[in-house]
Design an enzyme around this catalytic site. Structure first.
Site, mmCIF file in Angstrom:
data_model
loop_
_atom_site.group_PDB
_atom_site.id
_atom_site.type_symbol
_atom_site.label_atom_id
_atom_site.label_comp_id
_atom_site.label_asym_id
_atom_site.label_seq_id
_atom_site.Cartn_x
_atom_site.Cartn_y
_atom_site.Cartn_z
ATOM 1 N N CYS A 348 0.800 -1.541 0.175
ATOM 2 C CA CYS A 348 -0.155 -0.382 -0.089
ATOM 3 C C CYS A 348 0.643 1.300 -0.284
ATOM 4 C CB CYS A 348 -1.039 -0.002 0.761
ATOM 5 S SG CYS A 348 -0.829 -1.122 2.906
ATOM 6 N N ARG A 377 6.768 -11.125 5.114
ATOM 7 C CA ARG A 377 6.703 -11.525 6.423
ATOM 8 C C ARG A 377 7.012 -11.837 7.238
ATOM 9 N NH1 ARG A 377 0.332 -10.573 5.480
ATOM 10 N NH2 ARG A 377 0.583 -8.088 4.127
ATOM 11 N N GLN A 395 0.130 -11.451 -3.275
ATOM 12 C CA GLN A 395 -0.657 -10.925 -3.494
ATOM 13 C C GLN A 395 -1.405 -10.613 -4.760
ATOM 14 O OE1 GLN A 395 -0.567 -8.115 -0.618
ATOM 15 N NE2 GLN A 395 -0.725 -9.126 1.374
ATOM 16 N N ASP A 397 -3.139 -7.656 -5.297
ATOM 17 C CA ASP A 397 -2.989 -6.465 -4.292
ATOM 18 C C ASP A 397 -3.478 -5.647 -5.518
ATOM 19 O OD1 ASP A 397 -3.245 -5.395 -2.088
ATOM 20 O OD2 ASP A 397 -1.086 -5.193 -2.056
ATOM 21 N N HIS A 399 -5.416 -1.284 -5.335
ATOM 22 C CA HIS A 399 -6.190 -0.354 -4.357
ATOM 23 C C HIS A 399 -6.432 0.955 -5.757
ATOM 24 C CE1 HIS A 399 -2.556 -1.271 -1.836
ATOM 25 N NE2 HIS A 399 -2.948 -1.583 -0.787
ATOM 26 N N LYS A 479 -12.727 -3.311 7.338
ATOM 27 C CA LYS A 479 -12.446 -4.130 6.706
ATOM 28 C C LYS A 479 -13.641 -4.706 5.813
ATOM 29 C CE LYS A 479 -9.404 -7.319 8.560
ATOM 30 N NZ LYS A 479 -8.688 -8.354 8.298
ATOM 31 N N HIS A 525 -7.819 -0.798 -0.483
ATOM 32 C CA HIS A 525 -7.792 -1.984 0.032
ATOM 33 C C HIS A 525 -8.274 -2.929 -0.641
ATOM 34 C CE1 HIS A 525 -3.955 0.721 2.500
ATOM 35 N NE2 HIS A 525 -5.283 1.042 2.696
#
Length: 656
Positions: A348, A377, A395, A397, A399, A479, A525
């Protein structure tokens, strides 16, 4: 007198000091037999608790879903009593309820073994049959410490010292046995029933501290009835058969090794699946107006400080010094004053940097930026679990930068896309949770009020039902969590949509509004699969390795019966590959039964068997995974049918 309000709205007066037991017995003897606890003003409580003020009461029957946690809680107490009856020198520590069951940690000189479990179960059944009442007492702190010290229960003494002075010290007894516990409990040990089973033994550290004593942890599961227990045990048995680590080895998909803890070594077959999944979701994102980007792996810690992740997630980051390491013998490899970089644990902040390049207008919004970002991570070694819990992940992912008035439409579009993707993957049951502000969070309450209302209203407008998960939101915003149910009934959290007013402010994102003013965009997100690694692991387990045909690593194996058919088999494989079908040939000098058995273990969906007759007649004998027998078809017809079947679902719709 006190006024008690019942679920139907009726209000009755009772003498001060009345108990729930007295009230329910006064209503109906049959209701009293079924009732094991109560809710008093919305909180679970002992049925024997004294009522000393006005309030609302609701009776909890043993077959109510709310009673299941109590059954498991009480089963943990019965387990602890059973262990101490069998091995009196054992110290009990803590025994919480967990998902689908409970555990209790014990301290003894000799750890428990799996062979001990059945002996303990029998003793637990005896204790259930005794039907000793659960009774609650509030003890003086020093009195309690003396009582537990006299029993040699030093861990309980330590727990008492950790309880704040302003909290009552509750002791629950069942017959002569007692334990330190917050409660509540059911009426007696008989209410536990016998639909329980002890499942395994493991080691654990006291209070999770590796410098403290090693304990023996006994896990168990408990249910309201035997049918539920049997169903759960069947699911566990199925889950063991479907373990993605076992299937991954059988299918030769990937492996892990010590030199790269928590990172996947994808083998050719596994990487085919990975690439097919990534290509599928990339096509879906492109068709939905997302623009794909790529951002750096390493970012200066100052950016992470600015975004708030450094303060919140630093213990989960891999941090490296921004300097060239020394090669001199006997000297430190890196200095202590180097600037720090971190491998990104999420994408992000980097996406905000892309948004911030150049001036954005309200006409540019919504701007949907997607990235198959590789994130790291720093998970603890003990938490790693195959593809499900890794250190390196990719991911799906993205945004979405939008205006406040666009939140509604973007939420609707995202939910529609998510539903379509999950349907393509074979998942039709989706449970949605709205996770609200956590205790530790960024942004003031007015921002959170707006964010929670905006996200809740947007989801409600789509007509979808959802539940509230109090305090489970991200640190920067509420979320939506999307939980999938797999083939054997397990729930997996995959998709997420997070509404964020905080990060655009922290990282100075802005756009030019219609009136010429500078405004902050809202940041959504979002992910549908989550991480590709975890989603593939979940798919492998749900399908037991028998992947949808479009996703199967090898879609067809052409296996020969005799060497005379080898050339024909090679021709068939060439035709299959020319049509875009992932095919392999097996001309080894092995029996056809051996070949079929081996490729079945490898979960190959189709085996085309070729012998002399098939070569002469230009046919193939088709064996489909999971089916009995075989069918014979002209090779062109067989390939033609497969071309339609192997097409990914989105491309199949496009061609229709």
């Amino acid at each position: 007198m006190i006024k008690v309000t019942f679920p139907d709205g009726a209000v009755r007066e009772f003498a001060l000091g009345t108990t729930g037991t007295t009230i329910v017995e006064g209503i109906s003897k049959s209701l009293a037999k079924k009732t094991v606890a109560m809710r008093w003003n919305g909180e679970l409580a002992d049925l024997s608790d004294v009522l000393d003020a006005d309030g609302k009461i609701e009776f909890v029957l043993r077959d109510d879903p709310a009673a299941l946690e109590l059954i498991r809680h009480d089963a943990a107490h019965v387990l602890a009593e059973a262990v101490q009856e069998l091995w009196p020198d054992t110290q009990v520590t803590i025994g919480p309820v967990i998902e689908n069951g409970f555990f209790y940690d014990f301290y003894r000189a000799e750890p428990f073994s799996e062979d001990d479990l059945r002996v303990i179960e029998k003793k637990m059944e005896e204790i259930v049959d005794r039907g000793a009442e659960f009774t609650k007492e509030v003890w003086d702190r020093e009195e309690a410490k003396k009582a537990f010290s006299a029993k040699g229960e030093q861990f309980k003494v330590e727990l008492i010292d950790a309880i704040p002075d302003d909290q009552q010290l509750k002791i629950y007894k069942q017959g002569q046995w007692f334990d330190l516990c917050r409660g509540p409990h059911m009426r007696s040990t008989k209410d536990v029933g016998k639909a329980f089973k002890l499942t395994k033994v493991a080691g654990a550290y006291w209070r999770g501290d590796s410098n403290r004593e090693v304990l023996s942890r006994i896990y168990g599961t408990a249910w309201a009835g035997k049918d539920q227990l049997d169903a759960h045990l069947h699911m566990i048995e199925e889950a063991e058969k479907r373990d993605h680590r076992k299937i991954g080895q059988e299918m030769d998909l990937y492996h892990f090794q010590h030199e790269a803890q928590g990172s996947v070594f994808w083998h050719p077959k596994g990487f085919v699946m990975y690439n097919q999944m990534e290509a599928y979701i990339r096509r879906r994102l492109n068709a939905s107006g997302y623009k794909e980007i790529k951002t750096p792996q390493l970012l200066d810690n100052k950016l992470w400080e600015k975004s708030g992740h450094w303060q919140k997630f630093r213990d989960g980051m891999f941090v490296v010094p921004d300097e060239i390491p020394s090669m001199e013998e006997g000297k430190p490899i890196v200095s202590m004053d180097a600037n720090l970089l971190a491998l990104k644990p999420m994408n992000c902040p980097a996406h905000v940097q892309v948004f911030n390049q150049g001036i954005k207008s309200y006409r540019d919004l919504p701007l949907r930026l997607a990235e198959f970002g590789c994130c790291h991570r720093n998970e603890a070694h003990g938490a790693l679990h195959g593809l499900m819990r890794v250190r390196q992940m990719t991911q799906d992912d993205a945004h979405i930068f939008c205006r406040i008035d666009q939140i509604q439409a973007e939420t609707e579009k995202f939910c529609a896309l998510l539903d379509s993707v999950y349907e393509d993957m074979g998942f039709t049951e989706v449970r949605i949770l709205l996770a609200t502000r956590p205790e530790t969070r960024a942004g003031d309450d007015s921002v959170w009020d707006l964010a929670e209302k905006s996200l809740g209203d947007a989801l409600s407008a789509t007509g979808r039902k959802f539940e509230i998960a109090e305090g489970e939101g991200a640190f920067y915003g509420p979320k939506l969590e999307f939980h999938l149910k797999d083939a054997i009934g397990r729930s997996w959290q995959c998709g997420t949509l997070q509404l964020d007013f905080v990060m655009p402010e922290r990282l100075d994102a802005s756009y030019v509004a219609e009136d010429g003013s500078r405004q902050r965009p809202v940041m959504l997100h979002r992910a549908i699969l989550g991480s590709l690694e975890r989603f593939l692991g979940m798919m492998i387990e749900s399908y037991a390795g028998r992947m949808p045909l479009w996703l199967a690593p090898v879609q067809v194996v052409v296996a020969t019966i005799v060497s005379d058919a080898d050339d024909y088999a090679q021709e068939v494989v060439a035709d299959l590959r020319a049509k875009g079908i992932r095919a392999e040939v097996d001309t080894r000098n092995e029996s056809i039964n051996y070949k079929v058995r081996e490729h079945s273990v490898g979960r190959v969906p189709f085996i085309f068997v070729a012998g002399r007759r098939e070569a002469e007649e230009k046919t193939v004998s088709i064996r489909q995974l999971g089916s009995q027998g075989q069918t014979v078809k002209p090779v062109d017809e067989a390939i033609g049918e497969l071309v339609r079947d192997v097409t990914p679902p989105d491309l199949k719709r496009k061609a229709a």
